[in-house]
Design a protein around this motif. Structure first.
Motif, PDB file in Angstrom:
ATOM      1  N   VAL A  95       0.210   8.923 -11.927  1.00 39.21           N
ATOM      2  CA  VAL A  95      -0.618   8.740 -13.125  1.00 39.21           C
ATOM      3  C   VAL A  95      -1.763   9.754 -13.092  1.00 39.21           C
ATOM      4  O   VAL A  95      -2.100  10.365 -14.102  1.00 39.21           O
ATOM      5  CB  VAL A  95      -1.133   7.290 -13.229  1.00 39.21           C
ATOM      6  CG1 VAL A  95      -2.063   7.134 -14.428  1.00 39.21           C
ATOM      7  CG2 VAL A  95       0.046   6.326 -13.348  1.00 39.21           C
ATOM      8  N   ARG A  96      -2.317   9.959 -11.887  1.00 38.27           N
ATOM      9  CA  ARG A  96      -3.363  10.980 -11.739  1.00 38.27           C
ATOM     10  C   ARG A  96      -2.858  12.363 -12.144  1.00 38.27           C
ATOM     11  O   ARG A  96      -3.530  13.107 -12.840  1.00 38.27           O
ATOM     12  CB  ARG A  96      -3.835  11.031 -10.278  1.00 38.27           C
ATOM     13  CG  ARG A  96      -5.105  10.235 -10.029  1.00 38.27           C
ATOM     14  CD  ARG A  96      -5.592  10.475  -8.605  1.00 38.27           C
ATOM     15  NE  ARG A  96      -5.796   9.200  -7.948  1.00 38.27           N
ATOM     16  CZ  ARG A  96      -5.152   8.789  -6.862  1.00 38.27           C
ATOM     17  NH1 ARG A  96      -4.259   9.568  -6.268  1.00 38.27           N
ATOM     18  NH2 ARG A  96      -5.400   7.611  -6.346  1.00 38.27           N
ATOM     19  N   LYS A 118       0.813  -1.234   0.000  1.00 40.35           N
ATOM     20  CA  LYS A 118       0.000   0.000   0.000  1.00 40.35           C
ATOM     21  C   LYS A 118       0.840   1.276   0.000  1.00 40.35           C
ATOM     22  O   LYS A 118       0.545   2.190  -0.781  1.00 40.35           O
ATOM     23  CB  LYS A 118      -0.970   0.007   1.191  1.00 40.35           C
ATOM     24  CG  LYS A 118      -2.130  -0.949   1.026  1.00 40.35           C
ATOM     25  CD  LYS A 118      -3.316  -0.308   0.324  1.00 40.35           C
ATOM     26  CE  LYS A 118      -4.476  -1.287   0.340  1.00 40.35           C
ATOM     27  NZ  LYS A 118      -5.231  -1.345  -0.907  1.00 40.35           N
ATOM     28  N   PRO A 119       1.873   1.354   0.854  1.00 37.96           N
ATOM     29  CA  PRO A 119       2.653   2.604   0.868  1.00 37.96           C
ATOM     30  C   PRO A 119       3.364   2.873  -0.461  1.00 37.96           C
ATOM     31  O   PRO A 119       3.730   4.009  -0.740  1.00 37.96           O
ATOM     32  CB  PRO A 119       3.693   2.368   1.976  1.00 37.96           C
ATOM     33  CG  PRO A 119       3.165   1.237   2.787  1.00 37.96           C
ATOM     34  CD  PRO A 119       2.330   0.398   1.873  1.00 37.96           C
ATOM     35  N   LEU A 120       3.553   1.823  -1.280  1.00 42.95           N
ATOM     36  CA  LEU A 120       4.191   2.017  -2.584  1.00 42.95           C
ATOM     37  C   LEU A 120       3.148   2.301  -3.663  1.00 42.95           C
ATOM     38  O   LEU A 120       3.411   3.011  -4.637  1.00 42.95           O
ATOM     39  CB  LEU A 120       4.990   0.768  -2.975  1.00 42.95           C
ATOM     40  CG  LEU A 120       6.146   0.385  -2.042  1.00 42.95           C
ATOM     41  CD1 LEU A 120       6.724  -0.972  -2.431  1.00 42.95           C
ATOM     42  CD2 LEU A 120       7.243   1.445  -2.102  1.00 42.95           C
ATOM     43  N   ALA A 121       1.963   1.731  -3.480  1.00 44.44           N
ATOM     44  CA  ALA A 121       0.931   1.850  -4.514  1.00 44.44           C
ATOM     45  C   ALA A 121       0.365   3.267  -4.572  1.00 44.44           C
ATOM     46  O   ALA A 121       0.074   3.789  -5.641  1.00 44.44           O
ATOM     47  CB  ALA A 121      -0.193   0.845  -4.254  1.00 44.44           C
ATOM     48  N   GLU A 122       0.218   3.886  -3.420  1.00 37.29           N
ATOM     49  CA  GLU A 122      -0.414   5.213  -3.368  1.00 37.29           C
ATOM     50  C   GLU A 122       0.339   6.248  -4.224  1.00 37.29           C
ATOM     51  O   GLU A 122      -0.258   6.859  -5.107  1.00 37.29           O
ATOM     52  CB  GLU A 122      -0.550   5.648  -1.892  1.00 37.29           C
ATOM     53  CG  GLU A 122      -1.491   6.795  -1.656  1.00 37.29           C
ATOM     54  CD  GLU A 122      -2.724   6.816  -2.561  1.00 37.29           C
ATOM     55  OE1 GLU A 122      -2.855   7.812  -3.293  1.00 37.29           O
ATOM     56  OE2 GLU A 122      -3.523   5.854  -2.564  1.00 37.29           O
ATOM     57  N   PRO A 123       1.669   6.406  -4.029  1.00 35.51           N
ATOM     58  CA  PRO A 123       2.376   7.364  -4.883  1.00 35.51           C
ATOM     59  C   PRO A 123       2.346   6.978  -6.366  1.00 35.51           C
ATOM     60  O   PRO A 123       2.365   7.851  -7.235  1.00 35.51           O
ATOM     61  CB  PRO A 123       3.820   7.343  -4.362  1.00 35.51           C
ATOM     62  CG  PRO A 123       3.846   6.476  -3.172  1.00 35.51           C
ATOM     63  CD  PRO A 123       2.533   5.827  -2.979  1.00 35.51           C
ATOM     64  N   PHE A 167      -5.864   1.993 -12.415  1.00 32.92           N
ATOM     65  CA  PHE A 167      -6.382   2.435 -11.108  1.00 32.92           C
ATOM     66  C   PHE A 167      -7.181   1.337 -10.428  1.00 32.92           C
ATOM     67  O   PHE A 167      -7.047   1.112  -9.225  1.00 32.92           O
ATOM     68  CB  PHE A 167      -7.240   3.692 -11.263  1.00 32.92           C
ATOM     69  CG  PHE A 167      -6.443   4.925 -11.594  1.00 32.92           C
ATOM     70  CD1 PHE A 167      -5.348   5.272 -10.818  1.00 32.92           C
ATOM     71  CD2 PHE A 167      -6.781   5.731 -12.663  1.00 32.92           C
ATOM     72  CE1 PHE A 167      -4.596   6.410 -11.108  1.00 32.92           C
ATOM     73  CE2 PHE A 167      -6.035   6.861 -12.971  1.00 32.92           C
ATOM     74  CZ  PHE A 167      -4.941   7.200 -12.191  1.00 32.92           C
ATOM     75  N   ALA A 168      -8.022   0.652 -11.199  1.00 31.04           N
ATOM     76  CA  ALA A 168      -8.874  -0.388 -10.610  1.00 31.04           C
ATOM     77  C   ALA A 168      -7.999  -1.445  -9.936  1.00 31.04           C
ATOM     78  O   ALA A 168      -8.275  -1.891  -8.826  1.00 31.04           O
ATOM     79  CB  ALA A 168      -9.742  -1.027 -11.692  1.00 31.04           C
ATOM     80  N   MET A 208      14.351   5.789  -6.857  1.00 29.09           N
ATOM     81  CA  MET A 208      14.946   6.905  -7.596  1.00 29.09           C
ATOM     82  C   MET A 208      14.273   8.223  -7.230  1.00 29.09           C
ATOM     83  O   MET A 208      14.753   9.292  -7.597  1.00 29.09           O
ATOM     84  CB  MET A 208      14.807   6.677  -9.111  1.00 29.09           C
ATOM     85  CG  MET A 208      15.650   5.544  -9.663  1.00 29.09           C
ATOM     86  SD  MET A 208      17.425   5.843  -9.487  1.00 29.09           S
ATOM     87  CE  MET A 208      17.627   7.305 -10.498  1.00 29.09           C
ATOM     88  N   GLY A 209      13.142   8.133  -6.544  1.00 32.75           N
ATOM     89  CA  GLY A 209      12.420   9.354  -6.211  1.00 32.75           C
ATOM     90  C   GLY A 209      11.834  10.024  -7.439  1.00 32.75           C
ATOM     91  O   GLY A 209      11.460  11.192  -7.406  1.00 32.75           O
ATOM     92  N   ASP A 210      11.751   9.290  -8.520  1.00 34.41           N
ATOM     93  CA  ASP A 210      11.170   9.864  -9.736  1.00 34.41           C
ATOM     94  C   ASP A 210      10.557   8.736 -10.571  1.00 34.41           C
ATOM     95  O   ASP A 210      10.932   7.568 -10.416  1.00 34.41           O
ATOM     96  CB  ASP A 210      12.267  10.590 -10.549  1.00 34.41           C
ATOM     97  CG  ASP A 210      11.669  11.608 -11.524  1.00 34.41           C
ATOM     98  OD1 ASP A 210      10.428  11.623 -11.698  1.00 34.41           O
ATOM     99  OD2 ASP A 210      12.457  12.365 -12.121  1.00 34.41           O
ATOM    100  N   VAL A 211       9.663   9.140 -11.460  1.00 38.80           N
ATOM    101  CA  VAL A 211       9.001   8.152 -12.323  1.00 38.80           C
ATOM    102  C   VAL A 211      10.046   7.440 -13.193  1.00 38.80           C
ATOM    103  O   VAL A 211      11.073   8.026 -13.521  1.00 38.80           O
ATOM    104  CB  VAL A 211       7.955   8.839 -13.231  1.00 38.80           C
ATOM    105  CG1 VAL A 211       6.839   9.438 -12.404  1.00 38.80           C
ATOM    106  CG2 VAL A 211       8.601   9.918 -14.114  1.00 38.80           C
ATOM    107  N   PRO A 212       9.757   6.175 -13.560  1.00 37.57           N
ATOM    108  CA  PRO A 212      10.724   5.453 -14.401  1.00 37.57           C
ATOM    109  C   PRO A 212      10.606   5.803 -15.879  1.00 37.57           C
ATOM    110  O   PRO A 212      11.520   5.540 -16.648  1.00 37.57           O
ATOM    111  CB  PRO A 212      10.370   3.987 -14.182  1.00 37.57           C
ATOM    112  CG  PRO A 212       8.934   3.998 -13.755  1.00 37.57           C
ATOM    113  CD  PRO A 212       8.689   5.301 -13.064  1.00 37.57           C
TER     114      PRO A 212
END
Ligand SMILES: [Zn+2]
Ligand SMILES: [Zn+2]
Length: 928
Positions: free
Chosen positions: A385-386, A375-380, A402-403, A531-535
């Motif tokens: 994407v939002r 969960k803590p990884l999924a939220e960010p 999202f689903a 990485m603190g950033d999107v891949p």
């Protein structure tokens, strides 16, 4: 150098790939230009090239070649995935051929054999990808189990552990009894199948004459029941509140519970609860603190020891000991029947989970495993994407993303196999003595209470007792754990390498929807975490390649098309072009060989156009003198001669069309509309350039129309250069070949700038005029064809229409003569309609072709009547067939469809023949 008469893809495609690699053109350029980076979805090291790979990699290559030409520093990282279970299965099968099992070989030797296999037979797919022309930087090739990536995996594991995002616990997981390993939820394939629902009597403990009826699809699991549950509002069971039940066969006394999870409508509304073998029951078990009995061993055979250790005895235990779960089911059903416990059996359709690797029915199984607290990884990951920091294209897939993410469960990452990254956790032999069971071959089985010591490398001693005897966790990580790190581990993470700084985040990920969750979601979570950033910025999800009928390709259906066969037969360029032309966003590709053959013709068309252009350069001192020293025109700002102010009509038109085509081609690739990109270049090259412009240029070359011949020759070269550059990302081989013949000192086409649109070239008036001229030519050609006029015969034409149109036609009369064989023309703003003429209208202009000039009217009338009679007979024959019910009911659908098509064609043919006849008859009556 000259171009061969006929294009041979085998000769040309064989020669360029090696040149490209050797010249270093696939490596990113230096400098400060913006970058474009892509990581390949690593194919399994066991894989061989299929249509999905071909499409996926063609699209990536189009993007990379386009961006590279457009001045970006492009990096495309190739590599393969070790594919845990898949690869282990391959090597196990090879062992089996020698009569060996992996247990007999032992862990270390087995892994050695897998590496040996990988060296020998793995990576075949990478060679196949090269045949496709992919412009990956092979210097940077990676493997998910190479040293660097293994280092990244250990680092990631340790950091997750330190941040409290990993835990080890006994949970119910999906177990494949054949592969003998845990599977993630998404590795279980659910298939509807015909099963049965057994209704079984469960007598009350204190009064066996009374009983509850439970319904189940898996009667064998009743040996592990630890309760029965009903809905609290189900009044049928209120009299039984607080009662106990004696389980048939095993004789265990279990409670009756009330839980609102129970569906009153299912069966009798009473549910047997087996927390050790059902996910929902497990949760109910957790709520009520029920025992969880694991009745099977790892092979899904009845584990008698599990009962004995609970103190349960009985002769039934010996009857069931070691029985396979399906044999146990039969045995239980017959015992229930014999003893009067079986109330009834009814057919029932339900979804059964299968192992995605070996199709064995999956068993929910209670074992200690490693989990990521997700969960803590999924939220960010949802947040980016939002926010649009990652775009999923087509956008509809974001909903699926999202689903899935909203319902995400903790990720089980341990696998009980040998091939993979062994978990970097150790256990102390003395502290955890109770939980370490020797399993032979130096292997240990770990109990659920064992205390892991997680470390980047093997610890020297136990931090608690200082003991030196430590045992590493035998499990390996889920394959998707390492591929989840792929966008940064391949660039050198955890080291802060130059590549990591220069190319992360990557630009675009091109992938299929089937791994949106397996892989894409994990990369987003891991990228943000480490990485603190999107891949990546964009995720482009492409469709499936199906067969001509729209069916999925599968070995069992026998409809698989092998990309290598196709490339061999039609050429790689034609194949790539087909894939791109059919890759409409969000729509599956129905691959028909006819289409590929059609695009092979396109490659030939381009080749022949190039031959025409080159042949017209010969014997021209100016061009011959320039050829060795000149740079391609596009490097000097759009064009050289194309920038001239006083071009003739045809030149202005094609230049304007070129400018629009360049702009549209760029927009299409930038928007991932690969089909538009391919189709608009096809239209421009084949129809506008070859069909019209090349024909029209002949008049300039022979001096019939304005402009000098030498300039026309140079314009042809410049246009061809632009076309080659525009097409190169789609068809790298043939474009490179022609490019080199055009200029012997040319460097590879792949490092030349992609054409830029020149707004000054756009000339709307000329385009409109050309449209009109083309309309007139087509109309005259149609009339001639309908009248059966011999192609070479010249005709007279009379035009009535607005002055502007007439002026244009008059000024472009040489083109009319060339393209429509109009020998003489008369122009009038208005006037009496000429008699005995075929007519057509284009815009506001009427065209008259006096028929008497073209044909012998009497002969033509006789011919048409004969044709009409013939087709009427054919038509009525087909009609009779289609009205015959006997035929319709017995013939195959395909045959009936063909007959209907025929009827339609005959009808259409008759319509045009009758029209022509009427025209002739009218002309004759007007003349007499
Ligand atoms: Zn399996
Ligand atoms: Zn210890």
């Amino acid at each position: 150098m000259e171009l061969a008469k006929a294009y041979s893809h085998k000769e040309v495609e064989g020669k360029w790939y090696g040149h490209w690699v050797a010249s270093g053109a696939f490596a990113p350029a230096g400098g400060t230009a913006p970058y474009f980076s892509v990581v390949i979805p690593p194919p399994n090291v066991t894989g061989s090239l299929h249509m999905g790979h071909a499409l996926n990699n063609t699209l990536q290559d189009i993007l990379c070649r386009y961006k590279r030409m457009d001045g970006y520093r492009v990096l495309w990282v190739p590599g393969t995935d070790h594919a845990g279970i898949a690869t282990q299965n391959v090597v196990e099968r090879r062992l089996a051929e020698q009569g060996l099992t992996r247990a007999e070989v032992g862990r270390a030797k087995f892994i050695e054999r897998v590496w040996a296999w990988k060296e020998e037979a793995g990576n075949a797919i990478l060679h196949q990808l090269k045949a496709l022309g992919v412009s990956c930087d092979w210097q940077r090739e990676r493997f998910t189990m190479d040293e660097g990536l293994s280092h990244a995996v250990r680092e990631a594991f340790v950091r997750l552990w330190e941040d409290g995002l990993l835990y080890r616990a006994e949970r119910l997981i999906n177990w494949c009894p054949r592969c003998k390993t845990a599977l993630a939820d998404i590795e279980v394939v659910h298939e509807e199948s015909d099963g049965q629902l057994w209704h079984i009597r469960y007598p009350l403990a204190d009064d066996p004459s009374k009983a509850l009826i439970v319904a189940t699809t898996r009667p064998e699991t009743m040996l592990g029941d630890t309760a029965v549950a009903v809905h609290p509002e189900d009044v049928r069971y209120h009299p039984f509140a607080g009662k106990k039940i004696r389980l048939p066969i095993a004789g265990r006394v279990i409670p009756l519970l009330a839980d609102s999870y129970v569906d009153k409508e299912f069966g009798t509304g009473a549910l047997k609860i087996t927390p050790g073998h059902d996910f929902n029951d497990f949760e109910i078990g957790e709520r009520f603190g029920l025992d969880k009995i694991s009745i099977f061993d790892a092979d899904a055979k009845i584990d008698a020891e599990a009962f004995l250790s609970r103190g349960e005895r009985g002769e039934w235990l010996e009857r069931y000991r070691g029985q396979d779960r399906f044999a146990a089911r039969k045995l239980i059903v017959s015992e229930l029947k014999e003893k009067g416990y079986l109330e009834k059996t009814e057919p029932y359709r339900n979804a059964v989970g299968h192992c995605y690797r070996c199709q064995t029915v999956v068993e929910p199984y209670l074992t200690p495993q490693w989990f990521v607290n997700i969960k803590p990884l999924a939220e960010p990951a949802m947040q980016v994407v939002r926010d649009g920091r990652i775009r999923i294209i087509p956008e509809g897939w974001s909903n699926s993303f999202f689903a899935w993410m909203e319902n995400i469960k903790d990720w089980c990452i341990s696998r009980q196999i040998w091939w993979g990254h062994q978990i970097p956790a150790w256990y102390c032999k003395s502290c955890d003595a109770a939980d370490l069971v020797e399993a032979g071959g130096g292997e240990y089985r770990l109990g659920k209470e064992a205390h892991p010591i997680v470390a980047r490398g093997a610890p020297e001693s136990c931090p608690k007792c200082g003991g030196k005897e430590l045992v590493q966790d035998p499990d390996v990580l889920d394959t998707w754990f390492s591929s989840g790190l792929w966008p940064f581990s391949t660039l050198g993470w955890p080291e802060q390498t130059e590549d990591l700084k220069a190319f992360y985040p990557t630009s675009t990920l091109v992938t299929g929807f089937d791994i949106l969750f397996f892989w894409v979601a994990r990369m987003i979570m891991m990228g943000l975490k480490f990485m603190g950033d999107v891949p990546f910025r964009d995720v482009y999800i492409h469709a499936l390649v199906r067969d001509e009928q729209g069916q999925k390709m599968s070995k069992s259906k026998g409809n698989v098309i092998d990309p290598l066969d196709i490339m061999n037969q039609y050429g790689t360029d034609a194949f790539r072009f087909t894939l791109a032309a059919m890759a409409a966003m969000g729509r599956d590709i129905r691959l028909a060989e006819e289409r590929i053959a059609g695009y092979q013709n396109f490659v030939n068309k381009l080749w022949n156009a190039a031959r025409f252009v080159l042949m017209n350069q010969n014997n021209v001192a100016l061009v011959a003198g320039r050829r060795d020293v000149r740079k391609p025109s596009v490097e000097r700002g759009g064009g050289d001669i194309l920038n001239d102010k006083d071009l003739n009509f045809a030149d202005r038109w094609i230049r304007s069309r070129l400018a629009t085509t360049i702009a549209q081609a760029r927009e299409a690739v930038d928007g991932y509309r690969f089909n538009d990109y391919a189709n608009l270049l096809y239209q421009f090259t084949w129809h506008e350039f070859c069909d019209w412009y090349i024909e029209m240029s002949k008049l300039a070359l022979n001096g019939t129309v304005a402009g000098d011949a030498n300039r026309s020759k140079r314009i042809l070269v410049e246009l061809l250069e632009h076309i080659l550059l525009l097409l190169h990302p789609l068809m790298p081989f043939v474009t490179e070949e022609i490019w080199h013949v055009l200029g012997e000192n040319h460097q590879s086409i792949m490092i030349h700038p992609y054409p830029r649109p020149e707004p000054a070239w756009v000339d709307e008036q000329t385009e409109r005029q050309m449209e009109f001229l083309m309309g007139v030519v087509r109309a005259v050609r149609n009339l001639r064809a309908e009248m059966n006029c011999p192609p070479g015969k010249e005709v007279k034409a009379i035009f009535h229409g607005p002055e502007e149109d007439l002026m244009l036609l008059r000024s472009q009369e040489p083109y009319l003569r060339l393209l429509a064989r109009v020998s003489a023309a008369e122009y009038a703003i208005s006037g009496e309609r000429p008699k005995g003429a075929a007519t057509a209208v284009v815009g506001a202009t009427e065209i008259y072709l006096p028929l008497g000039d073209l044909i012998n009217l009497d002969e033509e009338r006789a011919r048409l009547r004969k044709e009409i009679r013939k087709f009427e007979e054919e038509f009525s024959r087909v009609q009779r067939k289609l009205e015959n019910n006997d035929f319709i009911s017995k013939a195959k659908e395909e045959v009936v469809r063909k007959e209907r098509e025929k009827a339609g064609q005959y009808e259409e043919k008759l319509r045009t023949l009758n029209l022509s006849l009427a025209r002739i008859e009218k002309a004759q009556s007007e003349r007499s």
